[in-house]
Scaffold this motif. Structure first.
Motif, PDB file in Angstrom:
ATOM      1  N   GLY A   1       0.762  -1.243   0.000  1.00 37.02           N
ATOM      2  CA  GLY A   1       0.000   0.000   0.000  1.00 37.02           C
ATOM      3  C   GLY A   1       0.788   1.285   0.000  1.00 37.02           C
ATOM      4  O   GLY A   1       0.234   2.345  -0.251  1.00 37.02           O
ATOM      5  N   ASP A   2       2.087   1.252   0.262  1.00 43.21           N
ATOM      6  CA  ASP A   2       2.853   2.478   0.428  1.00 43.21           C
ATOM      7  C   ASP A   2       3.925   2.653  -0.641  1.00 43.21           C
ATOM      8  O   ASP A   2       4.998   3.169  -0.372  1.00 43.21           O
ATOM      9  N   LEU A   3       3.650   2.223  -1.861  1.00 47.03           N
ATOM     10  CA  LEU A   3       4.643   2.299  -2.925  1.00 47.03           C
ATOM     11  C   LEU A   3       4.752   3.706  -3.478  1.00 47.03           C
ATOM     12  O   LEU A   3       3.790   4.469  -3.493  1.00 47.03           O
ATOM     13  N   ASN A   4       5.939   4.029  -3.969  1.00 49.98           N
ATOM     14  CA  ASN A   4       6.126   5.341  -4.572  1.00 49.98           C
ATOM     15  C   ASN A   4       6.020   5.249  -6.097  1.00 49.98           C
ATOM     16  O   ASN A   4       5.911   4.163  -6.663  1.00 49.98           O
ATOM     17  N   PHE A   5       6.088   6.391  -6.736  1.00 51.98           N
ATOM     18  CA  PHE A   5       5.938   6.468  -8.184  1.00 51.98           C
ATOM     19  C   PHE A   5       7.056   5.724  -8.903  1.00 51.98           C
ATOM     20  O   PHE A   5       6.837   5.126  -9.959  1.00 51.98           O
ATOM     21  N   GLY A   6       8.251   5.733  -8.335  1.00 49.23           N
ATOM     22  CA  GLY A   6       9.394   5.074  -8.957  1.00 49.23           C
ATOM     23  C   GLY A   6       9.185   3.576  -9.160  1.00 49.23           C
ATOM     24  O   GLY A   6       9.637   3.008 -10.159  1.00 49.23           O
ATOM     25  N   PHE A   7       8.505   2.925  -8.222  1.00 42.98           N
ATOM     26  CA  PHE A   7       8.231   1.498  -8.363  1.00 42.98           C
ATOM     27  C   PHE A   7       7.433   1.237  -9.632  1.00 42.98           C
ATOM     28  O   PHE A   7       7.743   0.314 -10.400  1.00 42.98           O
ATOM     29  N   PHE A   8       6.418   2.044  -9.865  1.00 41.33           N
ATOM     30  CA  PHE A   8       5.570   1.842 -11.041  1.00 41.33           C
ATOM     31  C   PHE A   8       6.283   2.237 -12.329  1.00 41.33           C
ATOM     32  O   PHE A   8       6.040   1.639 -13.378  1.00 41.33           O
ATOM     33  N   VAL A   9       7.172   3.218 -12.262  1.00 44.36           N
ATOM     34  CA  VAL A   9       7.972   3.575 -13.437  1.00 44.36           C
ATOM     35  C   VAL A   9       8.833   2.388 -13.839  1.00 44.36           C
ATOM     36  O   VAL A   9       8.861   1.991 -15.009  1.00 44.36           O
ATOM     37  N   TRP A  10       9.534   1.796 -12.867  1.00 46.34           N
ATOM     38  CA  TRP A  10      10.396   0.659 -13.185  1.00 46.34           C
ATOM     39  C   TRP A  10       9.594  -0.550 -13.636  1.00 46.34           C
ATOM     40  O   TRP A  10      10.033  -1.296 -14.521  1.00 46.34           O
ATOM     41  N   SER A  11       8.430  -0.757 -13.061  1.00 47.53           N
ATOM     42  CA  SER A  11       7.580  -1.865 -13.511  1.00 47.53           C
ATOM     43  C   SER A  11       7.188  -1.696 -14.975  1.00 47.53           C
ATOM     44  O   SER A  11       7.214  -2.649 -15.749  1.00 47.53           O
TER      45      SER A  11
ATOM     46  N   ILE B   1       8.172  -4.086 -18.238  1.00 46.23           N
ATOM     47  CA  ILE B   1       7.161  -4.578 -19.180  1.00 46.23           C
ATOM     48  C   ILE B   1       7.476  -4.081 -20.594  1.00 46.23           C
ATOM     49  O   ILE B   1       7.348  -4.819 -21.564  1.00 46.23           O
ATOM     50  N   GLY B   2       7.914  -2.825 -20.691  1.00 47.04           N
ATOM     51  CA  GLY B   2       8.263  -2.262 -21.991  1.00 47.04           C
ATOM     52  C   GLY B   2       9.445  -2.941 -22.647  1.00 47.04           C
ATOM     53  O   GLY B   2       9.573  -2.952 -23.871  1.00 47.04           O
ATOM     54  N   ILE B   3      10.328  -3.515 -21.856  1.00 46.08           N
ATOM     55  CA  ILE B   3      11.457  -4.260 -22.410  1.00 46.08           C
ATOM     56  C   ILE B   3      11.026  -5.683 -22.758  1.00 46.08           C
ATOM     57  O   ILE B   3      11.397  -6.218 -23.801  1.00 46.08           O
ATOM     58  N   GLY B   4      10.242  -6.300 -21.897  1.00 43.08           N
ATOM     59  CA  GLY B   4       9.875  -7.706 -22.072  1.00 43.08           C
ATOM     60  C   GLY B   4       8.887  -7.967 -23.193  1.00 43.08           C
ATOM     61  O   GLY B   4       9.037  -8.936 -23.945  1.00 43.08           O
ATOM     62  N   LEU B   5       7.866  -7.134 -23.314  1.00 44.99           N
ATOM     63  CA  LEU B   5       6.834  -7.386 -24.328  1.00 44.99           C
ATOM     64  C   LEU B   5       7.364  -7.361 -25.765  1.00 44.99           C
ATOM     65  O   LEU B   5       7.017  -8.245 -26.552  1.00 44.99           O
ATOM     66  N   PRO B   6       8.186  -6.385 -26.133  1.00 37.94           N
ATOM     67  CA  PRO B   6       8.709  -6.447 -27.507  1.00 37.94           C
ATOM     68  C   PRO B   6       9.524  -7.704 -27.773  1.00 37.94           C
ATOM     69  O   PRO B   6       9.485  -8.248 -28.879  1.00 37.94           O
ATOM     70  N   MET B   7      10.254  -8.174 -26.770  1.00 32.98           N
ATOM     71  CA  MET B   7      11.027  -9.402 -26.976  1.00 32.98           C
ATOM     72  C   MET B   7      10.115 -10.579 -27.270  1.00 32.98           C
ATOM     73  O   MET B   7      10.422 -11.423 -28.113  1.00 32.98           O
ATOM     74  N   ILE B   8       8.979 -10.617 -26.597  1.00 39.43           N
ATOM     75  CA  ILE B   8       8.025 -11.700 -26.825  1.00 39.43           C
ATOM     76  C   ILE B   8       7.405 -11.571 -28.218  1.00 39.43           C
ATOM     77  O   ILE B   8       7.424 -12.517 -29.007  1.00 39.43           O
ATOM     78  N   PHE B   9       6.873 -10.397 -28.534  1.00 36.02           N
ATOM     79  CA  PHE B   9       6.131 -10.245 -29.781  1.00 36.02           C
ATOM     80  C   PHE B   9       7.028 -10.259 -31.014  1.00 36.02           C
ATOM     81  O   PHE B   9       6.626 -10.766 -32.065  1.00 36.02           O
ATOM     82  N   LEU B  10       8.222  -9.712 -30.912  1.00 30.32           N
ATOM     83  CA  LEU B  10       9.119  -9.762 -32.068  1.00 30.32           C
ATOM     84  C   LEU B  10       9.523 -11.196 -32.379  1.00 30.32           C
ATOM     85  O   LEU B  10       9.573 -11.598 -33.549  1.00 30.32           O
ATOM     86  N   SER B  11       9.801 -11.971 -31.347  1.00 29.66           N
ATOM     87  CA  SER B  11      10.173 -13.373 -31.561  1.00 29.66           C
ATOM     88  C   SER B  11       9.022 -14.162 -32.177  1.00 29.66           C
ATOM     89  O   SER B  11       9.220 -14.947 -33.112  1.00 29.66           O
ATOM     90  N   ILE B  12       7.832 -13.964 -31.659  1.00 24.84           N
ATOM     91  CA  ILE B  12       6.668 -14.684 -32.178  1.00 24.84           C
ATOM     92  C   ILE B  12       6.394 -14.291 -33.629  1.00 24.84           C
ATOM     93  O   ILE B  12       6.138 -15.146 -34.485  1.00 24.84           O
ATOM     94  N   THR B  13       6.465 -13.000 -33.924  1.00 23.83           N
ATOM     95  CA  THR B  13       6.194 -12.529 -35.276  1.00 23.83           C
ATOM     96  C   THR B  13       7.241 -13.046 -36.258  1.00 23.83           C
ATOM     97  O   THR B  13       6.902 -13.513 -37.355  1.00 23.83           O
ATOM     98  N   ALA B  14       8.504 -12.984 -35.857  1.00 23.96           N
ATOM     99  CA  ALA B  14       9.567 -13.472 -36.752  1.00 23.96           C
ATOM    100  C   ALA B  14       9.404 -14.968 -37.021  1.00 23.96           C
ATOM    101  O   ALA B  14       9.536 -15.414 -38.172  1.00 23.96           O
TER     102      ALA B  14
END
Length: 171
Positions: free
Chosen positions: A9-19, A23-36
């Motif tokens: 309940g007491d998380l700061n904005f930085g936690f959500f930025v890093w999350s 996700i922004g790094i992981g999702l392209p790796m998944i979708f680019l591999s699947i598409t290729a």
């Protein structure tokens, strides 16, 4: 997803930025591999049909993922609610103390004594539901993390994709 299982309940904005960065790094790796991998071996004149099939598969897969997450959320919310209610015993000292403090709070903010007690009981019930929902969302993140992790071995068994497509013959 594993990072999002560390919610509290007491998380700061930085936690959500890093999350979001993870996700922004992981999702392209998944979708680019699947598409290729999905276009491998398809002749150029059939790529439009392959694209349509890939889009259908992506939409169906996304719908199944949303359904899975919603199902896990509903069942785990019921589970956590039933476990949390076991600890909300009206004769227990913690419940009585919380009820007394909440009743005083609502009474000092303009409610009559009877209404303040009803509001306090409703507030305690709402807190149980809020906590059950919170724990259920953490369970959804765990489920999605496990589903994603189980896809890694599947990606390892895909055959390598040729890069560059069709090349003109060398003379």
């Amino acid at each position: 997803m594993i990072d999002l299982t560390n919610l509290y309940g007491d998380l700061n904005f930085g936690f959500f930025v890093w999350s979001r960065i993870y996700i922004g790094i992981g999702l392209p790796m998944i979708f680019l591999s699947i598409t290729a991998a999905s276009y491998e071996g398809i002749p150029k004149e059939q790529t439009d049909q392959a694209s349509a099939l890939i889009n259908v598969a992506r939409n169906v897969g996304g719908s199944m993922g949303v359904s899975l997450a919603q199902n896990v959320l509903a069942y785990r919310q019921q589970f956590h609610q039933s476990r949390l209610v076991e600890h909300v015993v009206p004769s227990g000292p913690a419940y009585q103390q919380t009820l007394r403090a909440a009743t005083e709070y609502f009474a000092t903010h303009g409610a009559s004594t009877a209404d303040a007690r009803k509001q306090a009981i409703a507030w305690i019930g709402q807190q149980v539901l809020t906590q059950a929902s919170f724990l259920a969302y953490v369970d959804v993140f765990w489920t999605l993390a496990l589903v994603s992790a189980s896809a890694v071995p599947l990606a390892m068994i895909l055959k390598p994709v040729r890069r560059g497509g069709d090349r003109p013959p060398e003379y």
